[in-house]
Design an enzyme around this catalytic site. Structure first.
Site, PDB file in Angstrom:
ATOM      1  N   TYR A 125      19.288   1.255  40.931  1.00 37.56           N
ATOM      2  CA  TYR A 125      18.509   0.832  39.764  1.00 37.56           C
ATOM      3  C   TYR A 125      17.658   2.002  39.285  1.00 37.56           C
ATOM      4  O   TYR A 125      16.841   2.542  40.041  1.00 37.56           O
ATOM      5  CB  TYR A 125      17.609  -0.367  40.085  1.00 37.56           C
ATOM      6  N   GLN A 161      17.251  -8.984  36.135  1.00 34.15           N
ATOM      7  CA  GLN A 161      18.629  -9.367  35.852  1.00 34.15           C
ATOM      8  C   GLN A 161      19.621  -8.329  36.365  1.00 34.15           C
ATOM      9  O   GLN A 161      20.749  -8.659  36.751  1.00 34.15           O
ATOM     10  CB  GLN A 161      18.838  -9.634  34.357  1.00 34.15           C
ATOM     11  N   ASN A 204       9.441  -2.146  38.432  1.00 37.60           N
ATOM     12  CA  ASN A 204       8.189  -2.872  38.250  1.00 37.60           C
ATOM     13  C   ASN A 204       8.154  -4.080  39.193  1.00 37.60           C
ATOM     14  O   ASN A 204       9.017  -4.265  40.043  1.00 37.60           O
ATOM     15  CB  ASN A 204       8.019  -3.290  36.786  1.00 37.60           C
ATOM     16  N   SER A 245       3.759   2.276  41.618  1.00 37.23           N
ATOM     17  CA  SER A 245       3.519   3.528  42.317  1.00 37.23           C
ATOM     18  C   SER A 245       2.057   3.682  42.723  1.00 37.23           C
ATOM     19  O   SER A 245       1.154   3.085  42.126  1.00 37.23           O
ATOM     20  CB  SER A 245       3.932   4.700  41.424  1.00 37.23           C
ATOM     21  N   GLN A 304      -0.249   9.907  38.938  1.00 42.91           N
ATOM     22  CA  GLN A 304       0.215   8.620  39.439  1.00 42.91           C
ATOM     23  C   GLN A 304      -0.160   7.500  38.483  1.00 42.91           C
ATOM     24  O   GLN A 304       0.600   6.566  38.259  1.00 42.91           O
ATOM     25  CB  GLN A 304      -0.390   8.363  40.817  1.00 42.91           C
ATOM     26  N   HIS A 357       2.112   6.362  35.506  1.00 39.80           N
ATOM     27  CA  HIS A 357       3.362   5.625  35.744  1.00 39.80           C
ATOM     28  C   HIS A 357       3.309   4.241  35.115  1.00 39.80           C
ATOM     29  O   HIS A 357       4.279   3.778  34.513  1.00 39.80           O
ATOM     30  CB  HIS A 357       3.617   5.481  37.244  1.00 39.80           C
ATOM     31  N   GLU A 409       2.075   5.162  49.487  1.00 36.09           N
ATOM     32  CA  GLU A 409       3.388   5.692  49.107  1.00 36.09           C
ATOM     33  C   GLU A 409       3.337   7.215  49.138  1.00 36.09           C
ATOM     34  O   GLU A 409       4.197   7.874  49.725  1.00 36.09           O
ATOM     35  CB  GLU A 409       3.750   5.189  47.710  1.00 36.09           C
ATOM     36  N   HIS A 410       2.346   7.783  48.471  1.00 35.73           N
ATOM     37  CA  HIS A 410       2.134   9.231  48.454  1.00 35.73           C
ATOM     38  C   HIS A 410       0.767   9.533  49.067  1.00 35.73           C
ATOM     39  O   HIS A 410      -0.229   8.910  48.684  1.00 35.73           O
ATOM     40  CB  HIS A 410       2.143   9.780  47.026  1.00 35.73           C
ATOM     41  N   ASP A 435       8.120  14.512  43.323  1.00 30.50           N
ATOM     42  CA  ASP A 435       8.683  13.560  42.364  1.00 30.50           C
ATOM     43  C   ASP A 435       9.936  14.102  41.689  1.00 30.50           C
ATOM     44  O   ASP A 435      10.816  13.331  41.297  1.00 30.50           O
ATOM     45  CB  ASP A 435       7.645  13.233  41.284  1.00 30.50           C
ATOM     46  N   GLU A 458      23.409 -15.328  83.824  1.00 33.02           N
ATOM     47  CA  GLU A 458      23.236 -15.987  82.536  1.00 33.02           C
ATOM     48  C   GLU A 458      24.152 -17.203  82.371  1.00 33.02           C
ATOM     49  O   GLU A 458      24.136 -17.864  81.336  1.00 33.02           O
ATOM     50  CB  GLU A 458      23.479 -14.992  81.400  1.00 33.02           C
ATOM     51  N   HIS A 466      32.414 -14.062  80.481  1.00 35.61           N
ATOM     52  CA  HIS A 466      31.982 -12.665  80.443  1.00 35.61           C
ATOM     53  C   HIS A 466      32.275 -11.994  81.789  1.00 35.61           C
ATOM     54  O   HIS A 466      32.761 -10.858  81.850  1.00 35.61           O
ATOM     55  CB  HIS A 466      30.475 -12.580  80.143  1.00 35.61           C
TER      56      HIS A 466
END
Length: 427
Positions: free
Chosen positions: A126, A188, A211, A234, A256, A259, A323-324, A357, A411, A416
């Site tokens: 995406y 979507q 987003n 972000s 930042q 964004h 994140e950063h 970035d 077990e 087995h």
């Protein structure tokens, strides 16, 4: 920007400052759930309708093919073309270095175990395209996918008002050998890649930032497909001391903030003087930005925190899990061992977050909203699966057989045990 003193904060207030909750989160979830259900039910028809409703464009078809992309790419300015090629070279070099062949291990005589990597065959990328054009994200996602060897790479990005994509994304597609861009945005797009439609192939894993609607959609489809991480609005956290340059710090905070209005730019500083000088620089630099209105709203959603020393700053940063993370100090080397939770780290006064970035080579698709406590950023590994192998010789079966038989019996799993016993009788 609000200013807090760390010594005045309760534990609950610190947790509140580290929270990224927004008042209408529940409403977003309800809307996204509706979008996903409509795409599952109506397929391509839903995608055409959402393009008209959300992107204000009536599409003739849902994708651009190789020839159309080549035509659009031919209009790219020369300097932008060179910049994309330089960024691609650096990103490719860094991500190629992540391909590793693991050694075989003889866990006991005659018992050999190892792992081999296999590409995730079908991946969805995406590429956001709302208020900003992001060819860098295209490079960050498609490059490691190609290096890993993914067989089918589906790229979705919102259409422009003319029903096309921009020359920058088109050139990235041509450069990378991607032959289609699907003109689908938002939740979507995530739904289309997760469940498939008449036109959009279903994928096994979805990558990419977006987003709140995109991020929420990704979390909602995890019962159907894998995702890279929850990568939402972000954020940056800058730790600054007296060796920091306030104008640099302000520029990083604003980088930042521009964004989106829901971005966060956090300043953690060891003196009131640094905070005051930086906020004055923020005010001055903000006036010159084309996206000043967006950045101003993000700044209003952010804060500065006064701490007594860099160790306290690091403790808060690990709780926030940015994140950063920018260490705007000459003492950054001593702080590196203390970093536990962060998506990507930028060391010293000459290392702006914008380098990562775009073109340093590291990946900018990173965990947000505190998820750096548990997630890594996108890498070549994110497009690979690790398959384990083992081989037993006759000697190995003899050596391990009694152990397996004993554990299987403990077990209560007789079959087995028998799988070992029947073989031991034959050797």
């Amino acid at each position: 920007m609000r200013i807090y003193n760390y010594t005045d904060l309760s534990k609950s207030k610190i947790q509140e400052l580290c929270s990224r909750q927004i008042e209408d989160d529940k409403l977003v979830e309800e809307r996204v759930e509706d979008i996903i259900n409509i795409v599952k039910k109506d397929g391509d028809t839903a995608l055409f309708n959402f393009a008209k409703a959300f992107d204000k464009v009536e599409l003739g078809k849902l994708f651009l093919d190789a020839e159309e992309l080549k035509t659009i790419a031919s209009t790219i300015p020369t300097d932008a073309k060179k910049a994309i090629e330089t960024a691609y070279h650096n990103i490719r070099a860094f991500h190629e270095s992540q391909l590793k062949t693991e050694d075989k291990v003889e866990t006991m005589p005659g018992v050999i175990c190892w792992r081999e990597s296999r590409a995730i065959e079908k991946v969805g990328l995406y590429i956001p395209g709302g208020t900003a054009v992001l060819p860098s994200t295209f490079l960050m996602l498609a490059t490691p996918a190609l290096i890993a060897g993914s067989r089918e790479i589906i790229v979705c990005s919102p259409p422009q008002s003319d029903g096309k994509t921009n020359c920058y994304l088109a050139y990235c597609a041509v450069l990378l050998g991607i032959e289609k861009i699907y003109l689908i945005g938002g939740a979507q797009a995530v739904a289309a890649m997760a469940f498939g439609t008449e036109t959009v192939p279903q994928v096994y894993k979805i990558f990419g930032p977006g987003n709140r609607y995109v991020t929420t959609a990704k979390t909602m489809v995890q019962n159907k497909v894998a995702i890279d991480m929850p990568a939402g609005p972000s954020e940056v956290l800058v730790i600054a001391d007296e060796t920091a340059n306030p104008s640099y710090v302000a520029a990083d905070l604003l980088a930042q903030a521009e964004h989106g209005t829901d971005s966060q730019s956090i300043l953690v500083a060891t003196s009131n003087e640094i905070i005051a000088k930086t906020l004055k620089e923020v005010e001055d630099q903000l006036k010159e930005l084309p996206r000043a209105e967006i950045a101003a709203k993000a700044v209003a959603n952010s804060y500065a925190l006064l701490v007594s020393d860099l160790n306290t700053a690091m403790a808060f940063s690990n709780e926030y899990a940015p994140e950063h993370l920018i260490l705007a100090t000459e003492s950054f080397e001593s702080l590196i061992p203390q970093i536990i939770n962060a998506g990507s780290v930028f060391l010293g006064n000459l290392t702006p977050e914008s380098a990562g970035d775009y073109a340093s080579g590291t990946n900018h698709t990173l965990p947000t909203s505190g998820f750096a406590k548990a997630y890594s950023g996108v890498s070549t590994d994110a497009f690979l699966k690790k398959i384990t192998f083992q081989h037993l010789s006759a000697n190995g079966l003899n050596n391990i057989g009694t152990t397996v038989e004993t554990l299987a019996a403990a077990e209560g799993l007789q079959a087995h045990k028998n799988a070992i016993t029947i073989r031991l009788k034959e050797i």
